[in-house]
Design an enzyme around this catalytic site. Sequence first.
Site, PDB file in Angstrom:
ATOM      1  N   GLY A  56      10.397 -15.978  -7.631  1.00  0.00           N
ATOM      2  CA  GLY A  56       8.845 -14.850  -7.679  1.00  0.00           C
ATOM      3  C   GLY A  56       9.222 -13.999  -5.653  1.00  0.00           C
ATOM      4  N   SER A  57       7.706 -14.336  -4.889  1.00  0.00           N
ATOM      5  CA  SER A  57       7.798 -13.600  -4.167  1.00  0.00           C
ATOM      6  C   SER A  57       8.537 -14.837  -3.093  1.00  0.00           C
ATOM      7  CB  SER A  57       6.250 -13.406  -3.465  1.00  0.00           C
ATOM      8  OG  SER A  57       6.107 -12.422  -4.139  1.00  0.00           O
ATOM      9  N   THR A  58       9.324 -16.263  -3.370  1.00  0.00           N
ATOM     10  CA  THR A  58       9.654 -16.861  -1.844  1.00  0.00           C
ATOM     11  C   THR A  58      11.433 -16.298  -2.067  1.00  0.00           C
ATOM     12  OG1 THR A  58      10.062 -18.826  -3.790  1.00  0.00           O
ATOM     13  CG2 THR A  58       8.327 -18.598  -2.839  1.00  0.00           C
ATOM     14  N   ILE A  59      11.801 -15.320  -2.400  1.00  0.00           N
ATOM     15  CA  ILE A  59      12.829 -14.519  -2.322  1.00  0.00           C
ATOM     16  C   ILE A  59      12.362 -13.399  -0.887  1.00  0.00           C
ATOM     17  CG2 ILE A  59      12.720 -12.593  -3.604  1.00  0.00           C
ATOM     18  CD1 ILE A  59      15.249 -15.274  -3.591  1.00  0.00           C
ATOM     19  N   LYS A  60      11.393 -13.441  -0.498  1.00  0.00           N
ATOM     20  CA  LYS A  60      11.090 -11.984   0.296  1.00  0.00           C
ATOM     21  C   LYS A  60      11.477 -12.763   1.711  1.00  0.00           C
ATOM     22  CE  LYS A  60       7.733  -9.929  -2.876  1.00  0.00           C
ATOM     23  NZ  LYS A  60       6.523  -9.552  -2.537  1.00  0.00           N
TER      24      LYS A  60
END
Length: 630
Positions: A329-333
């Site tokens: 999810g957005s932890t990759i950003k």
Amino acid sequence: MKLATPLKNLDRELARFQGRLKAGAVFIALLATVLLARAFYLQIMQHELYIQRAESNRISLVPTAPHRGLILDRNGRVLAENYSAYTLELTRAKTDDLEATLAEVGKLIEITPGQARRFRRLLSESHEFETVPLKSKLTDEEVAILAANRYRLPGVEVKARLFRNYQAGPGMAHVLGFVGRINDHDLKRLRETNVEQNYRGSAYIGKTGLEQSYESLLHGRTGFDQMEMDASGRAVRMLSRIPPVPGKDLRLHLDVELQAVAEHAFGDYMGGLVALDPNTGGVLALVSKPGFDPNLFVDGIDPETWKALNESPDRPMVNRALRGIYPPGSTIKPFMALAGLELGLRKPADTIVDPGFFSLPNSRHQYRDWKRGGHGVVDLRRSISQSCDVYYYRLAVDMGIDRMHDSLAQFGLGEKTGIDLDGESAGLLPSRDWKQRRFKQIWYPGETVIAGIGQGYHLTTPLQLAAATALLANGGKRIEPRLVQAVRDPLAHAWQPQPGVVRGQMAIAPAHLAAVREGMMDVMRPGGTASAAAAGASYTIAGKTGTAQVVGIKQGARYEASRLSRQYRDHALFIAYAPAENPTIVVAVMVENGGHGGSTAAPIARAVFDYYLTGKRPGDMKLEASDATE
């Protein structure tokens, strides 16, 4: 007329008799020669061999199993120890009527249905001459009863055995693992590694967790007693003794109280958490919830309990921290942002206008932002603090899937971290070549778009996220997570520190890393997606929330968690480190079906930070682990 009787030819008869006598003498002489030759061979030529065999019939080597090493947490709390107890064992080859013997034993002491089922299962897995436990941890009264009736129970023995005890409870089961009885598969492996001799007299071996990974250190070295035996096979006296060498003790980086705080913070949710020291790679906490009681496996788990654990929809036997794979999810950003800066595709001050959706050229399909109406003007810091999807849709398209793969791989995503536990999953970091190999299909542009926000084929573990976040915290040093901090030799009584492993150093421009870090600190400040979780903290946190879809949403539809059963709700993720200025702890949290990372996963990390950095524990929490120390 009377016929005359012919006279015997005495000379011929005598010659015939002498011939027979000579033949007999020659035959006897040959037999005597053979016997003498055989006696010479046995008495002279094979003298040493038969002396040794005779001595071995008189002398028996009795193996003595060593004490298994202890496992302790960083503060000396005992997590896995040994204790001695009596066990009732039966040898099938020495029993004339197995069923009658079992019935007779049942009249003397209580044998529960579960113990009987476990015995029959172990019996089916054992050879006739092997002893099989029927009941463990006998009381003194039961031992006395069995001793008094031993004369009428052939094949039944009461033996003192060492048992493993795990004090820390179900929450530590996936870390410590458990020991179990040595089976045929274990024996085969021991033979292949040429260590079978060292397991003579041992009944147990590490099956999972640290018990398995560090089996060679924990087991120790088997000893032998040289006993003189009489003609009936009974021991007369001990001639010599080689004492067993106890296994080595392990001290972990892990803090059992920090572990308990993390478990408590999950409440009724399931998921995984990993806390690391970003400078050494030491694992401070590793949670997989739900867990199980490892003591159930020590002496053989009964079939019903095993079935209940194995078929539970909650999957308590799966180590979610190491083997649970989820979209990041957005932890990759933050990692995407740093890759965009390093590749020269973005500058910290570059901005975009987010209308709430993104479309590829010549396409009417809209990739929505999580915020209806969009975020307006967004730069890199705000893209992280507000978790702007459109910013990363565009960055992903500019980067392309292959460069995205190569950049994210530098953070260790898509491969095993190398932790000192078996069974770790590598996750999945997709690329154009991977899809062609896996599905024999081309890569589509839309798949690049969603990969930019950690969706699609991308899968990772909480452990991988923690290790990657540690790289952001320590300035680019790629550390290898380690549970064992030191090993103690029982003879030397000194702890030998186990050095950390550094896989490499990423060359990151300080200005680029600072921009990403500032964005992660903004996540925890007012207006950020996890600001509520940082409220009132006496230290600074840098973090990133994430939400990973479990079920797809149709174009134009909106996600409404209240209308879905829990198992279909989004997973909640959160990565963070603290204190932000000089990080000493990194945390990655994944809450299955927890919804939003900021409201569900981030508070769990906050509880861990509070205890580790300030000693604060939740007021309603009771520590389940034993207070015993070495």
